[in-house]
Design a protein around this motif. Sequence first.
Motif, mmCIF file in Angstrom:
data_model
loop_
_atom_site.group_PDB
_atom_site.id
_atom_site.type_symbol
_atom_site.label_atom_id
_atom_site.label_comp_id
_atom_site.label_asym_id
_atom_site.label_seq_id
_atom_site.Cartn_x
_atom_site.Cartn_y
_atom_site.Cartn_z
ATOM 1 N N LEU A 1 38.152 40.292 34.079
ATOM 2 C CA LEU A 1 39.560 40.113 34.460
ATOM 3 C C LEU A 1 40.184 38.912 33.760
ATOM 4 O O LEU A 1 41.349 38.960 33.358
ATOM 5 N N GLN B 1 40.533 46.002 46.788
ATOM 6 C CA GLN B 1 40.623 45.029 45.696
ATOM 7 C C GLN B 1 41.660 45.458 44.653
ATOM 8 O O GLN B 1 42.445 44.638 44.163
ATOM 9 N N LEU B 2 41.679 46.740 44.337
ATOM 10 C CA LEU B 2 42.649 47.225 43.354
ATOM 11 C C LEU B 2 44.078 47.065 43.873
ATOM 12 O O LEU B 2 44.993 46.727 43.113
ATOM 13 N N PHE C 1 47.851 47.980 31.463
ATOM 14 C CA PHE C 1 47.173 46.880 32.149
ATOM 15 C C PHE C 1 46.521 47.365 33.445
ATOM 16 O O PHE C 1 45.371 47.039 33.737
ATOM 17 N N GLY C 2 47.235 48.189 34.202
ATOM 18 C CA GLY C 2 46.695 48.712 35.468
ATOM 19 C C GLY C 2 45.424 49.518 35.276
ATOM 20 O O GLY C 2 44.547 49.529 36.145
ATOM 21 N N HIS C 3 45.303 50.204 34.126
ATOM 22 C CA HIS C 3 44.078 50.963 33.856
ATOM 23 C C HIS C 3 42.889 50.026 33.674
ATOM 24 O O HIS C 3 41.782 50.315 34.112
ATOM 25 N N PHE D 1 47.122 56.955 38.706
ATOM 26 C CA PHE D 1 48.191 56.590 37.762
ATOM 27 C C PHE D 1 47.652 56.621 36.351
ATOM 28 O O PHE D 1 46.456 56.650 36.147
ATOM 29 N N VAL E 1 37.617 47.027 38.525
ATOM 30 C CA VAL E 1 37.286 47.262 39.943
ATOM 31 C C VAL E 1 36.106 48.229 40.046
ATOM 32 O O VAL E 1 35.158 48.005 40.803
ATOM 33 N N LEU F 1 42.667 47.059 35.009
ATOM 34 C CA LEU F 1 42.344 46.519 36.337
ATOM 35 C C LEU F 1 41.457 47.505 37.098
ATOM 36 O O LEU F 1 40.430 47.120 37.681
ATOM 37 N N ALA F 2 41.829 48.786 37.085
ATOM 38 C CA ALA F 2 41.037 49.802 37.791
ATOM 39 C C ALA F 2 39.631 49.873 37.206
ATOM 40 O O ALA F 2 38.633 50.004 37.932
ATOM 41 N N LEU G 1 43.095 36.009 40.561
ATOM 42 C CA LEU G 1 42.047 36.944 40.123
ATOM 43 C C LEU G 1 40.723 36.593 40.809
ATOM 44 O O LEU G 1 40.031 37.466 41.347
ATOM 45 N N LEU H 1 46.771 45.116 41.693
ATOM 46 C CA LEU H 1 47.987 45.797 41.230
ATOM 47 C C LEU H 1 49.229 45.109 41.770
ATOM 48 O O LEU H 1 50.222 44.929 41.054
ATOM 49 N N ARG I 1 51.891 38.953 36.647
ATOM 50 C CA ARG I 1 51.066 38.841 35.441
ATOM 51 C C ARG I 1 51.717 38.005 34.359
ATOM 52 O O ARG I 1 51.040 37.553 33.448
#
Lengths: 289, 289
Positions: B23, A19-20, B46-48, A289, B54, B50-51, A50, A24, A37
């Motif tokens: 989300l 899912q991630l 933003f990616g953080h 990350f 999840v 999202l994680a 989403l 991403l 985005r």
Amino acid sequence: MIDDSDEGLTPERIAGYAQLAMLLELSASPKPGNVDRCHDHPDIRFGHFLASAVLAYPVFRRAGIGGAGIGELILEAITSWRCWGLPGNTHFGEILLLIPLAIASSRPGSLEKEVRSVLAGSTVQDAIDFYRAFALSGARVSQVGELSLNDSSSEDRIIRENRTLLDLMKLSQGHDLIAREWSNGMSRSFKLAGRLRELVPLHGINDGIVLGFLEALAEEPDSLVAAKFGQLRAGEVSAMARSALEGDDPLDIAGAMDRRLLADDINPGSTADITAAALFIALSSGLRF
Amino acid sequence: MIDDSDEGLTPERIAGYAQLAMLLELSASPKPGNVDRCHDHPDIRFGHFLASAVLAYPVFRRAGIGGAGIGELILEAITSWRCWGLPGNTHFGEILLLIPLAIASSRPGSLEKEVRSVLAGSTVQDAIDFYRAFALSGARVSQVGELSLNDSSSEDRIIRENRTLLDLMKLSQGHDLIAREWSNGMSRSFKLAGRLRELVPLHGINDGIVLGFLEALAEEPDSLVAAKFGQLRAGEVSAMARSALEGDDPLDIAGAMDRRLLADDINPGSTADITAAALFIALSSGLRF
């Protein structure tokens, strides 16, 4: 996803990585020509993607538990999207790659070896379920085999000719990047995963993904673009990606390339699908990350 | 999330709605002052987020199965974020609201009634687990009760004074919006859910959320802004939201307001948390887009 031990991945971690990877890939920006985005597509908006990724989680979890067929899981994902009222093609190409990867991740051997074995083990029933899922999805014909989707005898023909899903993918590998990934054990996805493991620590998660996407696009023309606009145009898009990478500021040039492709409604979607598969491989082998 | 029958929500559907609420709230843009799909925060990207969303799915799924304590689930979410290497405060406020809502959704009665019963049923152990989660999260002190977090005797004191998590929230309701939602059965979240059900069909999912957020911010000063910059400043931010809503093009004015708040590092995070709770309520009662 809590436990980082070597005892193999739990279904929850597998589903989380898959899912991630979708989220991403979806969000990385500017990803020339695709929804990201900062861009909606007129028919399919960011929120739809989403929702599509959210609905895919339980399917990936079932894949990670093992025992369910690839075709059955693909059909389950498309059905859940359609029942929610989403277009069925939001992430169609991505789940074709992520579901076998999720199944393979639940097995003890190396991912590269296990995914080949998962693909080789696909059945005639998987092929039938895939056709049903495809018909339900509304995805472009470029993304499947050569049997006609408008022909109700295709299902009979699959049974009569005893074709597995891998057989069907091999029929399409000449003109479709996803089918080619199936046919060759996902070799480009694994290669791109290696690049992401180098690019993300250097450039951060967003820019690392954009650069990896550009490299993949530069390397090989996108088959969704070729299906819609022809090989010549697909080749030109790859040349644009190459010149972006050769420029002083590839991210800035990618922004300009993005605006140009969006204006012409050109979206290199198959390359984005491979990027998501590569992200799954990289995340499940420890990329953070 | 496949089955839309009236037989109650499955744990998968509950988890899906909670995750999608996170989300959608995260992505709605321009959401003045907060991270959104077109803005990174310098430390938390933003990616953080999202994680973080999840990783929250399996926690919401456990909440939807029932039987796990609220505090235990909060601690599980924060622990999974920290183990991944994320900051523990990415979605801290949101899970404080979404976990009780997820537990309540698994019960047969109306969500409004069941969530009151879930909050009233919180225990001393929930309070202890909450304190441990809070210490692990690094979230701002404004978001909790009045017992000192730097004081290792707090846990003993909770036990000695027999304080439940709801008791602690009541201690903070005067200065914290999340604590106030706990204290009053999430009344603002339910009210905002009603507005989202009106705004989203009219304006689409992105703009509907932005307008709902602005209305909530206009109505009451954000307590995270007040904790960082004082009540006066928080009141000014609410006045800005009011004048945006009174303007000819609220979304355009929201964009300008966004740039101003970001320049001053002002983020109305508690209002965003209530927006996510409202989205969960609206989605679980049938909102589609």
